[in-house]
Design a protein around this motif. Structure first.
Motif, PDB file in Angstrom:
ATOM      1  N   GLN A  44       0.867  -1.156   0.111  1.00 30.27           N
ATOM      2  CA  GLN A  44       0.167  -0.130   0.026  1.00 30.27           C
ATOM      3  C   GLN A  44       0.804   1.253  -0.045  1.00 30.27           C
ATOM      4  O   GLN A  44       0.568   2.095   0.754  1.00 30.27           O
ATOM      5  N   ALA A  45       1.942   1.133  -0.805  1.00 30.12           N
ATOM      6  CA  ALA A  45       3.000   2.275  -0.948  1.00 30.12           C
ATOM      7  C   ALA A  45       3.547   2.664   0.370  1.00 30.12           C
ATOM      8  O   ALA A  45       4.247   3.733   0.205  1.00 30.12           O
ATOM      9  N   ASN A  46       3.453   1.851   1.317  1.00 30.74           N
ATOM     10  CA  ASN A  46       4.177   1.911   2.791  1.00 30.74           C
ATOM     11  C   ASN A  46       5.672   1.866   2.508  1.00 30.74           C
ATOM     12  O   ASN A  46       6.138   0.727   2.582  1.00 30.74           O
ATOM     13  N   LYS A  47       6.468   2.682   2.414  1.00 29.66           N
ATOM     14  CA  LYS A  47       7.772   2.633   2.178  1.00 29.66           C
ATOM     15  C   LYS A  47       8.704   2.075   3.524  1.00 29.66           C
ATOM     16  O   LYS A  47       9.808   1.957   3.403  1.00 29.66           O
ATOM     17  N   ASP A  48       7.957   2.301   4.623  1.00 32.19           N
ATOM     18  CA  ASP A  48       8.599   2.010   5.839  1.00 32.19           C
ATOM     19  C   ASP A  48       8.626   0.387   6.074  1.00 32.19           C
ATOM     20  O   ASP A  48       9.276   0.050   6.992  1.00 32.19           O
ATOM     21  N   LEU A  49       8.161  -0.220   5.269  1.00 36.01           N
ATOM     22  CA  LEU A  49       7.881  -1.709   5.550  1.00 36.01           C
ATOM     23  C   LEU A  49       9.144  -2.399   5.194  1.00 36.01           C
ATOM     24  O   LEU A  49       9.745  -2.060   4.111  1.00 36.01           O
ATOM     25  N   ARG A  50       9.767  -3.366   6.020  1.00 31.23           N
ATOM     26  CA  ARG A  50      10.832  -4.040   5.449  1.00 31.23           C
ATOM     27  C   ARG A  50      10.554  -5.301   4.316  1.00 31.23           C
ATOM     28  O   ARG A  50       9.716  -5.916   4.469  1.00 31.23           O
ATOM     29  N   ILE A  51      11.380  -5.230   3.467  1.00 26.78           N
ATOM     30  CA  ILE A  51      11.428  -6.339   2.426  1.00 26.78           C
ATOM     31  C   ILE A  51      12.454  -7.149   2.310  1.00 26.78           C
ATOM     32  O   ILE A  51      13.553  -6.895   2.443  1.00 26.78           O
ATOM     33  N   PHE A  52      12.246  -8.627   2.582  1.00 24.93           N
ATOM     34  CA  PHE A  52      13.422  -9.456   2.690  1.00 24.93           C
ATOM     35  C   PHE A  52      13.514 -10.129   1.385  1.00 24.93           C
ATOM     36  O   PHE A  52      12.425 -10.626   0.877  1.00 24.93           O
ATOM     37  N   VAL A  53      14.626 -10.475   0.732  1.00 23.13           N
ATOM     38  CA  VAL A  53      15.160 -10.922  -0.258  1.00 23.13           C
ATOM     39  C   VAL A  53      15.839 -12.163  -0.225  1.00 23.13           C
ATOM     40  O   VAL A  53      16.848 -12.054   0.484  1.00 23.13           O
ATOM     41  N   ARG A  54      15.302 -13.359  -0.858  1.00 25.44           N
ATOM     42  CA  ARG A  54      16.028 -14.473  -0.721  1.00 25.44           C
ATOM     43  C   ARG A  54      16.214 -15.139  -2.050  1.00 25.44           C
ATOM     44  O   ARG A  54      15.388 -15.038  -2.885  1.00 25.44           O
ATOM     45  N   GLY A  55      17.574 -15.626  -2.403  1.00 24.78           N
ATOM     46  CA  GLY A  55      17.917 -16.119  -3.708  1.00 24.78           C
ATOM     47  C   GLY A  55      18.225 -17.549  -3.508  1.00 24.78           C
ATOM     48  O   GLY A  55      18.698 -18.090  -2.487  1.00 24.78           O
ATOM     49  N   ASP A  56      17.894 -18.151  -4.456  1.00 22.26           N
ATOM     50  CA  ASP A  56      18.142 -19.764  -4.321  1.00 22.26           C
ATOM     51  C   ASP A  56      19.476 -19.882  -4.572  1.00 22.26           C
ATOM     52  O   ASP A  56      20.326 -19.155  -4.609  1.00 22.26           O
ATOM     53  N   GLN A  57      20.052 -21.124  -3.906  1.00 20.73           N
ATOM     54  CA  GLN A  57      21.306 -21.444  -3.668  1.00 20.73           C
ATOM     55  C   GLN A  57      22.093 -21.257  -5.082  1.00 20.73           C
ATOM     56  O   GLN A  57      23.419 -20.667  -4.833  1.00 20.73           O
ATOM     57  N   ASN A  58      21.773 -21.325  -6.115  1.00 18.84           N
ATOM     58  CA  ASN A  58      22.552 -21.686  -7.476  1.00 18.84           C
ATOM     59  C   ASN A  58      22.459 -20.165  -8.004  1.00 18.84           C
ATOM     60  O   ASN A  58      22.799 -20.164  -9.365  1.00 18.84           O
ATOM     61  N   ILE A  59      21.696 -19.164  -7.694  1.00 17.90           N
ATOM     62  CA  ILE A  59      21.568 -17.944  -8.293  1.00 17.90           C
ATOM     63  C   ILE A  59      22.692 -17.071  -8.254  1.00 17.90           C
ATOM     64  O   ILE A  59      23.573 -17.093  -7.188  1.00 17.90           O
ATOM     65  N   ASN A  60      22.937 -16.240  -9.470  1.00 23.22           N
ATOM     66  CA  ASN A  60      23.957 -15.413  -9.353  1.00 23.22           C
ATOM     67  C   ASN A  60      24.025 -14.274  -8.234  1.00 23.22           C
ATOM     68  O   ASN A  60      22.788 -13.698  -8.273  1.00 23.22           O
ATOM     69  N   TYR A  61      24.807 -14.139  -7.563  1.00 24.56           N
ATOM     70  CA  TYR A  61      24.757 -13.077  -6.451  1.00 24.56           C
ATOM     71  C   TYR A  61      24.652 -11.555  -7.138  1.00 24.56           C
ATOM     72  O   TYR A  61      23.801 -10.927  -6.551  1.00 24.56           O
ATOM     73  N   GLY A  62      25.125 -11.514  -8.176  1.00 22.27           N
ATOM     74  CA  GLY A  62      24.919 -10.237  -8.767  1.00 22.27           C
ATOM     75  C   GLY A  62      23.522  -9.936  -9.162  1.00 22.27           C
ATOM     76  O   GLY A  62      22.935  -8.888  -9.223  1.00 22.27           O
ATOM     77  N   PHE A  76      12.077   1.827  -1.684  1.00 14.00           N
ATOM     78  CA  PHE A  76      12.015   0.962  -0.467  1.00 14.00           C
ATOM     79  C   PHE A  76      13.441   0.782   0.209  1.00 14.00           C
ATOM     80  O   PHE A  76      14.304  -0.041  -0.486  1.00 14.00           O
ATOM     81  N   TYR A  77      13.695   1.224   1.190  1.00 13.96           N
ATOM     82  CA  TYR A  77      15.148   1.480   1.631  1.00 13.96           C
ATOM     83  C   TYR A  77      15.365   0.351   2.663  1.00 13.96           C
ATOM     84  O   TYR A  77      16.502  -0.045   3.235  1.00 13.96           O
TER      85      TYR A  77
END
Length: 93
Positions: A44-62, A76-77
């Motif tokens: 709801q455009a609330n930029k104060d929410l925390r966003i967690f990102v997870r990559g699969d084990q084989n994903i390129n870190y870049g 979203f900071y």
């Protein structure tokens, strides 16, 4: 009422980048060009929410850093990377 953006039974959400580089939010694939709009709708455009990102084990870190950058540039900071510790070899059978 502060909520994080993370997948769990507590109404939180998490974003995952699968091994091919595809982006998923709550198991639903999101095209890269729709990521920001989808995040804005979910939060709801609330930029104060925390966003967690997870990559699969084989994903390129870049690729993970690239997606995190897209999220940050959208305003979203509070973006965090989820990492899982590898299973020690002596525990794997």
């Amino acid at each position: 009422d502060h909520r994080d953006l993370h997948l769990s039974i507590r109404r939180q959400r998490q974003m995952c980048i699968r091994d091919r580089g595809n982006i998923y939010i709550q198991e639903a694939e999101v095209p890269e060009n729709a990521l920001v709009a989808r995040l804005q709708a979910l939060t709801q455009a609330n930029k104060d929410l925390r966003i967690f990102v997870r990559g699969d084990q084989n994903i390129n870190y870049g690729r993970v850093i690239e997606v995190m950058g897209m999220i940050s540039r959208a305003g979203f900071y509070k973006v965090a990377l989820i990492a899982e510790a590898p299973i020690p070899k002596e525990r794997v059978r």
